[in-house]
Design a protein around this motif. Structure first.
Motif, PDB file in Angstrom:
ATOM      1  N   VAL A  66       0.864  -1.177   0.000  1.00 54.34           N
ATOM      2  CA  VAL A  66       0.000   0.000   0.000  1.00 54.34           C
ATOM      3  C   VAL A  66       0.898   1.223   0.000  1.00 54.34           C
ATOM      4  N   ILE A  67       0.717   2.094  -0.994  1.00 62.86           N
ATOM      5  CA  ILE A  67       1.496   3.331  -1.097  1.00 62.86           C
ATOM      6  C   ILE A  67       0.566   4.510  -0.883  1.00 62.86           C
ATOM      7  N   SER A  68       0.898   5.335   0.099  1.00 63.66           N
ATOM      8  CA  SER A  68       0.121   6.547   0.359  1.00 63.66           C
ATOM      9  C   SER A  68       0.850   7.735  -0.259  1.00 63.66           C
ATOM     10  N   ILE A  69       0.166   8.455  -1.149  1.00 65.40           N
ATOM     11  CA  ILE A  69       0.754   9.627  -1.801  1.00 65.40           C
ATOM     12  C   ILE A  69       0.518  10.854  -0.911  1.00 65.40           C
ATOM     13  N   ALA A  70       1.622  11.481  -0.484  1.00 66.06           N
ATOM     14  CA  ALA A  70       1.526  12.571   0.489  1.00 66.06           C
ATOM     15  C   ALA A  70       2.030  13.902  -0.068  1.00 66.06           C
ATOM     16  N   THR A  71       1.989  14.079  -1.393  1.00 68.74           N
ATOM     17  CA  THR A  71       2.410  15.359  -1.981  1.00 68.74           C
ATOM     18  C   THR A  71       1.439  16.449  -1.545  1.00 68.74           C
ATOM     19  N   ARG A  72       1.971  17.541  -1.001  1.00 72.50           N
ATOM     20  CA  ARG A  72       1.109  18.591  -0.456  1.00 72.50           C
ATOM     21  C   ARG A  72       1.533  19.964  -0.966  1.00 72.50           C
ATOM     22  N   GLY A  73       0.723  20.961  -0.608  1.00 72.21           N
ATOM     23  CA  GLY A  73       0.998  22.327  -1.022  1.00 72.21           C
ATOM     24  C   GLY A  73       0.193  22.727  -2.235  1.00 72.21           C
ATOM     25  N   SER A  74       0.005  24.025  -2.418  1.00 70.12           N
ATOM     26  CA  SER A  74      -0.714  24.538  -3.586  1.00 70.12           C
ATOM     27  C   SER A  74      -0.138  25.895  -3.958  1.00 70.12           C
ATOM     28  N   HIS A  75      -0.220  26.230  -5.235  1.00 73.42           N
ATOM     29  CA  HIS A  75       0.227  27.541  -5.670  1.00 73.42           C
ATOM     30  C   HIS A  75      -0.491  27.928  -6.958  1.00 73.42           C
ATOM     31  N   VAL A  76      -0.633  29.215  -7.163  1.00 71.87           N
ATOM     32  CA  VAL A  76      -1.320  29.740  -8.339  1.00 71.87           C
ATOM     33  C   VAL A  76      -0.335  29.814  -9.504  1.00 71.87           C
ATOM     34  N   LEU A  77      -0.697  29.189 -10.618  1.00 72.93           N
ATOM     35  CA  LEU A  77       0.153  29.181 -11.806  1.00 72.93           C
ATOM     36  C   LEU A  77      -0.134  30.367 -12.715  1.00 72.93           C
ATOM     37  N   VAL A  78      -1.407  30.663 -12.904  1.00 72.12           N
ATOM     38  CA  VAL A  78      -1.847  31.746 -13.787  1.00 72.12           C
ATOM     39  C   VAL A  78      -2.917  32.540 -13.060  1.00 72.12           C
ATOM     40  N   ASP A  79      -2.825  33.847 -13.127  1.00 67.24           N
ATOM     41  CA  ASP A  79      -3.820  34.697 -12.466  1.00 67.24           C
ATOM     42  C   ASP A  79      -4.044  35.934 -13.324  1.00 67.24           C
ATOM     43  N   ASP A  80      -5.191  35.970 -14.026  1.00 65.65           N
ATOM     44  CA  ASP A  80      -5.493  37.159 -14.811  1.00 65.65           C
ATOM     45  C   ASP A  80      -6.720  37.852 -14.224  1.00 65.65           C
ATOM     46  N   GLU A  81      -7.345  38.679 -14.984  1.00 62.93           N
ATOM     47  CA  GLU A  81      -8.421  39.506 -14.454  1.00 62.93           C
ATOM     48  C   GLU A  81      -9.618  38.702 -13.980  1.00 62.93           C
ATOM     49  N   THR A  83      -9.820  34.860 -14.223  1.00 59.01           N
ATOM     50  CA  THR A  83      -9.612  33.447 -13.902  1.00 59.01           C
ATOM     51  C   THR A  83      -8.218  33.213 -13.319  1.00 59.01           C
ATOM     52  N   ALA A  84      -8.083  32.061 -12.678  1.00 61.42           N
ATOM     53  CA  ALA A  84      -6.788  31.651 -12.152  1.00 61.42           C
ATOM     54  C   ALA A  84      -6.679  30.137 -12.270  1.00 61.42           C
ATOM     55  N   ILE A  85      -5.466  29.671 -12.483  1.00 57.91           N
ATOM     56  CA  ILE A  85      -5.194  28.235 -12.488  1.00 57.91           C
ATOM     57  C   ILE A  85      -4.345  27.932 -11.263  1.00 57.91           C
ATOM     58  N   ILE A  86      -4.807  27.013 -10.439  1.00 62.51           N
ATOM     59  CA  ILE A  86      -4.102  26.666  -9.205  1.00 62.51           C
ATOM     60  C   ILE A  86      -3.716  25.192  -9.241  1.00 62.51           C
ATOM     61  N   GLU A  87      -2.496  24.903  -8.804  1.00 62.36           N
ATOM     62  CA  GLU A  87      -2.006  23.528  -8.750  1.00 62.36           C
ATOM     63  C   GLU A  87      -1.922  23.093  -7.294  1.00 62.36           C
ATOM     64  N   PHE A 183      -6.671  23.205 -11.323  1.00 65.55           N
ATOM     65  CA  PHE A 183      -8.051  23.639 -11.516  1.00 65.55           C
ATOM     66  C   PHE A 183      -8.058  25.056 -12.075  1.00 65.55           C
ATOM     67  N   VAL A 184      -9.013  25.320 -12.955  1.00 60.99           N
ATOM     68  CA  VAL A 184      -9.207  26.678 -13.454  1.00 60.99           C
ATOM     69  C   VAL A 184     -10.435  27.237 -12.751  1.00 60.99           C
ATOM     70  N   LEU A 185     -10.229  28.363 -12.072  1.00 58.96           N
ATOM     71  CA  LEU A 185     -11.256  28.921 -11.196  1.00 58.96           C
ATOM     72  C   LEU A 185     -11.499  30.379 -11.535  1.00 58.96           C
ATOM     73  N   SER A 186     -12.642  30.865 -11.117  1.00 59.52           N
ATOM     74  CA  SER A 186     -13.030  32.236 -11.429  1.00 59.52           C
ATOM     75  C   SER A 186     -12.749  33.165 -10.251  1.00 59.52           C
ATOM     76  N   THR A 187     -12.288  34.374 -10.562  1.00 58.78           N
ATOM     77  CA  THR A 187     -12.112  35.385  -9.519  1.00 58.78           C
ATOM     78  C   THR A 187     -13.395  36.172  -9.309  1.00 58.78           C
TER      79      THR A 187
END
Length: 340
Positions: A66-81, A83-87, A183-187
């Protein structure tokens, strides 16, 4: 990278079923993953990739690794007027991530608040609730491809999302290990309140033009009123998928059961509320030994304590048979049984 042996995973599955992994490791570096997978392949061990354990029914013994994936953290890649893309890392808690988005003023996923589990599991199941699916805001993801032994990028189209479905659950099950999701999200907030429960909740509060926080809070309050916290009562949320039937089947059922709860799906099809079917079949609130059907939501099966997978599967089978006998509709289990 060091394997642990005979690891108790009772507290790593939301049902709280007793389960022991023959080998277990938690990983947050690509090199660790490659080393672990090399051993898995060398010894031909069965392999489970474990996230938050919220969509699993564990048997008592989990062979192999059993392998548990523990990659964490988030940051905004693209941010315009607008929309924004967050990883975000696959090991991040889903509800915690939704709360972070609210604080950042990024919108689109607030209707999916309080869904248990980790971010990496969300694309597998294409989680959805209250009129929104994860795929609505999905941009792309990075996954480790076990065939090519390299990280790959998969677009929304390549993931083949459907109702509670994706390539990770169906055609390519076991091939990809999700590492991070974008994810691509709206401001600019645009509330999605077409789901009757949310509309009724807001109306009762006298809220005509809700803020993002008010929709988020409505979702949290509604979920908490219907679904027990796994920490208090073992469960995996919705246990059965809402069955999709043809318009002819829907019309026949509606004629026989005028109060049938259903929603239009793709053209010529309707999605039946599985909870309504289970309730009308007489199961809501019923307990069978250590497991049962939650008294506030018939779609939720619970472990009252000391329950095991075998107890739950027997109950689920009886419910499925009962619904089939009364309505002629087949229910499908939503969580994954492991080992199958």
């Amino acid at each position: 990278m060091q394997w642990q042996t005979d690891v108790d995973l009772t507290h790593r599955n939301s049902f709280g079923f007793p389960a022991v992994a023959e080998r277990f490791v938690e990983i947050d570096q690509l090199e660790q993953l490659e080393l672990a997978l090399a051993e898995v392949e060398q010894h031909q061990w069965p392999l489970l990739i474990l996230g938050g354990g919220s969509n699993l029914v564990f048997r008592e013994n989990l062979p192999g690794a059993v392998i548990s994936i523990a990659t964490r953290g988030s940051h905004v890649l693209v941010d315009d007027e607008n929309t924004a893309i967050i990883e975000v890392g696959a090991g991040e808690n889903w509800h915690g991530f939704i709360s972070q988005l609210l604080e950042k003023g990024l919108h689109g996923l607030e209707n999916l608040a309080l869904i248990p589990g980790n971010v990496g599991a969300a694309p597998v199941q294409n989680i959805g609730a209250y009129g929104v699916e994860m795929a609505d805001c999905f941009h792309s993801l990075t996954a480790y491809d076990r065939e090519t032994k390299a990280l790959v990028q998969l677009s929304k189209d390549e993931c083949l999302f459907g109702y509670r479905d994706s390539i990770f659950k169906s055609s390519q099950q076991g091939r990809y290990i999700i590492w991070c999701v974008r994810f691509v999200l709206s401001t600019v907030f645009s509330p999605k309140t077409q789901y009757r429960g949310i509309a009724d909740y807001l109306a009762a509060q006298g809220i005509v033009e809700p803020t993002a926080y008010q929709v988020y809070q409505a979702v949290c309050d509604i979920r908490m009123s219907k679904l027990p916290l796994p920490s208090e009562l073992g469960n995996a949320g919705s246990f059965f998928e809402n069955p999709i039937v043809s318009e002819a089947v829907y019309s026949a059922l509606k004629g026989q059961f005028p109060d049938l709860v259903a929603y239009p799906d793709r053209p010529g099809h309707f999605k039946l509320a599985a909870g309504w079917l289970i309730d009308k079949a007489g199961w809501k609130g019923r307990r069978v030994g250590p497991v049962g059907v939650y008294d506030k939501q018939a779609l939720v099966l619970v472990n009252y304590g000391e329950g095991r997978a075998s107890d739950l599967l027997q109950l689920a089978g009886e419910i499925t048979h009962s619904v089939k006998q009364r309505f002629g509709v087949e229910l499908r289990m939503e969580p994954r049984l492991y080992p199958a």
